[in-house]
Write a protein that holds these residues in place. Structure first.
Motif, PDB file in Angstrom:
ATOM      1  N   GLY A  84       0.867  -1.256  -0.012  1.00 48.17           N
ATOM      2  CA  GLY A  84      -0.178   0.114  -0.254  1.00 48.17           C
ATOM      3  C   GLY A  84       0.845   1.241   0.075  1.00 48.17           C
ATOM      4  N   ARG A  85      -0.001   2.308  -0.025  1.00 48.09           N
ATOM      5  CA  ARG A  85       0.877   3.669   0.142  1.00 48.09           C
ATOM      6  C   ARG A  85       0.076   4.358   0.796  1.00 48.09           C
ATOM      7  N   ILE A 126      -0.902   7.738   1.990  1.00 45.48           N
ATOM      8  CA  ILE A 126      -1.025   9.159   1.063  1.00 45.48           C
ATOM      9  C   ILE A 126      -0.831  10.254   1.925  1.00 45.48           C
ATOM     10  N   LYS A 133      -5.031   8.276   5.668  1.00 44.04           N
ATOM     11  CA  LYS A 133      -5.366   7.875   4.488  1.00 44.04           C
ATOM     12  C   LYS A 133      -4.546   7.075   3.648  1.00 44.04           C
ATOM     13  N   VAL A 134      -4.966   5.891   3.324  1.00 44.20           N
ATOM     14  CA  VAL A 134      -4.113   4.879   2.797  1.00 44.20           C
ATOM     15  C   VAL A 134      -4.654   4.347   1.607  1.00 44.20           C
ATOM     16  N   GLU A 135      -3.799   4.161   0.448  1.00 45.19           N
ATOM     17  CA  GLU A 135      -4.187   3.521  -0.699  1.00 45.19           C
ATOM     18  C   GLU A 135      -3.771   2.163  -0.853  1.00 45.19           C
ATOM     19  N   HIS A 192      -7.435   1.296  -4.499  1.00 47.04           N
ATOM     20  CA  HIS A 192      -8.552   2.244  -3.945  1.00 47.04           C
ATOM     21  C   HIS A 192      -7.851   3.045  -2.731  1.00 47.04           C
ATOM     22  N   THR A 193      -8.603   4.257  -2.533  1.00 44.14           N
ATOM     23  CA  THR A 193      -8.127   4.713  -1.404  1.00 44.14           C
ATOM     24  C   THR A 193      -9.183   4.518  -0.311  1.00 44.14           C
ATOM     25  N   GLU A 201      -9.934   5.306   4.082  1.00 47.16           N
ATOM     26  CA  GLU A 201      -9.782   5.820   5.386  1.00 47.16           C
ATOM     27  C   GLU A 201      -9.105   5.009   6.472  1.00 47.16           C
ATOM     28  N   ASP A 247       2.907  10.088   1.219  1.00 38.19           N
ATOM     29  CA  ASP A 247       3.237   9.094  -0.207  1.00 38.19           C
ATOM     30  C   ASP A 247       4.602   8.124   0.199  1.00 38.19           C
TER      31      ASP A 247
END
Lengths: 260, 458
Positions: free
Chosen positions: B245-246, B248, B252-254, B258-259, B261, B270
């Motif tokens: 994942g990343r 953001i 908030k994580v992607e 998808h993003t 909460e 990032d």
């Protein structure tokens, strides 16, 4: 035609009958027969018990065998114990060195012992006899004890330490009892041959000390087959009894220890 | 120093034949605690226990008992008792004498020994077995005698080395309950070693997860389960979906395209992370409206209490989901993940990096080998550099001899759409690989790097 596996046993069976069962039977038959008449008699045994010289030789032989066995045990146990500690014997070469004398014929070893005593100007006699016996039979005591110590699960020793045993308590309460099957094997392997040996005694004592094996040999050589057989039978019974006692000691953990 | 702490391990390390087994571990154990050392075989957990018991001595570090160093105290003087993995009951003694062994050594009066032995036999439900030969007992009964033999001495700490490993499942479950009850009754510290995560979760107050001689995480069973600190722990404890994942920004994580909460903060903006989703924490429903994303059910298996489903998400990731309701394979479902159920972990690494030395303008030496590397032209020979290879730029081949390096698949993680493997090379180095191919743990593989994929940094 298919040859059953049991068919392969026949040659061995024939061998056993010819070279084990038959001679034993003949010893028994001769032992209970009168030399002149050939009739059944207990006279040969009676003669043994009434001939102080032979009886004394017999008791002396047992004494020599017991002393030899005890000496071997006293020397072999610490040796086996040290060998079983892996750091000293990592490559098992040390064990090999202890076992190596077994590769050499016993008579040659004994003759060498005689030469050694001569060289060191030590008198031949009882002392030389004991030395020769112990030297000859020591490997037979070391190996079974080493084997049972080596195979012993080290977690028993750790468990004993864990429960509060000092090193000497670990030895007395765990290592020693668990190595008893090996000790019994060793005792048998030494006691049985020593009680019947005669060549070592003749060579190392210049025939001064007579063992029971010599008595038997003399009688047979001089044609007293029936008396000699009776003596041989008595010795067989003694050896048989020892191995029974040994078995008794071994039953607890018969799979451990073992001869070789 | 906290008075509550009975055993304190400080920077312990130990190696066998030059191979490190324990690498600088530190741990405090509180009095009365049920602590479990958990990890796969070879992680150093048993070594740790044996160091505490005194059967081994550490190469470095100290073991403190009530604040005092016990390096010089031999095992028989340490107030600990051990339940051994293979029980180690003395075969020449009967049940009674096995249990009385420790008491007799301490010259406890006979009638007192008698009383104590009977009491522990009752405690382990082995009354009437006093005279039995230990070798005539079943595995479970031997286990009970082994426990009785240890606790009869009222040790300060009871050490248990995978005591239930040799028992069958049913017996193991029963013994777990009994051990827990015994711990409550005795009130002494238990240090328990196991590779069974379920056992650890059931029994422990505190779990210490270990791998490759290091402590990865210490915490209560719920902490360890709900908030694993790295992907190894997440994978080892329970079932989990572990995904790249990343982060953001805070909260908030992607991931899986998808993003979401989440509740995690402080990772920075990032930043690549690992995301852990427990299969029971993903909400699954028949309709897609109100869902965060949709997926197609691939398989659905009944597991007794729940159904276990594998779904393909709209962006092509595979997830494992556990739910009380079954969803037919082939159906489209909506999925929802609550912020609190997303466990975000910092990535331990984002690419392979090795110490390297420049040989000449086209070659570097690393991992005990010389590699072709055009990037070396920017450095002088004999320069010490760091070589980096991306996870997905490592090639694995079936035959060890076809690779420049050979090794073994040591650990593998499924990351939803690819596998993340740890390859342990014959030289003892770790190489991490992202691959779509299916490998198994223990597979022998060859490893290659294409020369243009080796980056060098001063």
């Amino acid at each position: 035609m298919r040859v059953k596996r049991s068919t392969w046993a026949y040659p061995y069976l024939v061998f056993l009958i010819l070279f084990v069962a038959l001679p034993l039977l003949m010893i028994a038959v001769y032992a209970f027969r009168d030399a002149q008449t050939g009739a059944f008699t207990l006279g040969n045994f009676a003669r043994f018990f009434s001939t102080p010289q032979d009886l004394n030789t017999f008791l002396y032989s047992i004494q020599v065998a017991i002393v030899t066995t005890l000496l071997c045990l006293v020397i072999a146990y610490p040796a086996a114990w040290i060998l079983s500690k892996s750091d000293f014997n990592r490559s098992k070469i040390t064990v090999m060195l202890f076992i190596l004398p077994m590769w050499i014929n016993m008579l040659i070893r004994t003759l060498a012992t005689v030469a050694l005593f001569d060289f060191l100007r030590l008198p031949l006699g009882e002392g030389a006899l004991t030395f020769g016996m112990v030297y000859n039979f020591l490997p037979f005591m070391i190996y079974p004890i080493y084997n049972s110590l080596e195979k012993m699960d080290s977690s028993y020793i750790e468990a004993a330490q864990d429960l509060g045993a000092t090193p000497s308590q670990v030895f007395l309460k765990v290592t020693l009892p668990l190595s008893m099957p090996g000790v019994w094997s060793g005792v048998l392997m030494v006691f049985m041959p020593t009680i019947s040996t005669f060549a070592i005694a003749e060579l190392l004592t210049l025939n001064k000390v007579k063992l029971f094996g010599t008595t038997i040999q003399e009688n047979i050589n001089n044609g007293f087959w029936n008396y000699g057989s009776a003596l041989a039978l008595i010795m067989l019974v003694i050896i048989g009894l020892t191995s029974l006692v040994g078995d008794e000691g071994n039953t607890r953990e018969s799979e451990k220890g073992g001869l070789i | 120093m906290n008075k509550d702490i009975v055993i304190s391990l400080q920077h312990l390390s130990k190696s066998y034949d030059g191979k490190p087994v324990l690498d600088d571990i530190s741990l405090d154990i509180r009095a009365g605690e049920f602590v479990t050392l958990l990890g796969p075989s070879g992680c150093g957990k048993t070594t740790t226990l044996r160091l505490i018991a005194g059967f081994l001595s550490p190469d470095g570090g100290r073991i403190l008992l009530d604040g005092r160093d016990i390096a010089d105290v031999p095992p028989h003087k340490r107030p600990f008792n051990t339940v051994f993995q293979r029980y180690a009951l003395f075969p020449h003694l009967d049940v009674y004498d096995n249990i009385a062994f420790g008491l007799k050594l301490r010259r406890v009066p006979t009638d007192e020994i008698d009383k104590k032995v009977r009491k522990v036999l009752k405690m382990v439900s082995m009354t009437d077995y006093e005279d039995r030969d230990v070798e005539s007992l079943s595995g479970g009964q031997q286990q009970r005698v082994a426990i009785a033999r240890a606790i009869v001495n009222q040790p300060k700490v009871l050490l248990l080395d995978e005591p239930l490993a040799a028992l069958d499942l049913k017996m193991r479950k029963d013994m777990q309950i009994e051990l827990k009850e015994m711990h409550r009754q005795l009130g002494i510290t238990f240090i328990y070693v196991t590779h069974d995560q379920e056992e650890a979760l059931t029994l422990s107050d505190t779990i210490v997860v270990m791998n490759e001689g290091k402590i990865l995480q210490v915490g209560t069973p719920t902490d360890i389960y709900n908030e694993p600190q790295n992907s190894f722990v997440a994978d080892f404890i329970g079932e989990s979906n572990i995904l790249n994942g990343r982060m953001i920004e805070d909260r908030k994580v992607e991931f899986i395209g998808h993003t979401f909460e989440c509740v995690d903060e402080g990772f920075g903006c990032d930043v690549p992370v690992d995301v852990v989703l427990r299969p029971e924490d993903i909400y699954i429903m028949n309709r897609t409206e109100g869902a965060q994303f949709s997926a197609t059910v691939k398989s659905c298996t009944f597991k007794g209490v729940h159904y276990e489903m594998f779904v393909d998400t709209d962006n092509g990731y595979e997830l494992m989901i556990q739910d009380y309701n079954a969803f037919a394979p082939g159906s489209t479902v909506g999925l929802l993940i609550r912020p609190g159920d997303i466990q975000v972990m910092r990535k331990e690494r984002t690419c392979n990096s090795f110490e390297a030395e420049v040989v000449d303008s086209g070659h570097v030496r690393m991992l005990g080998m010389e590699f072709e590397c055009p990037a070396a032209s920017e450095f002088k020979p004999a320069d010490k550099v760091t070589a980096e290879v991306d996870f997905d730029k490592v090639e694995l081949v079936d035959h060890q001899e076809d690779g420049m390096l050979s090794g073994e698949v040591h650990f593998l993680l499924y990351k939803g759409n690819h596998y993340h493997l740890t390859v342990l090379t014959d030289g003892g180095d770790h190489i991490w690989v992202d691959t779509d191919d299916v490998w198994d743990k223990g597979d022998l593989v060859g490893v290659n790097f294409a020369s243009e994929n080796i980056r060098l940094k001063a």
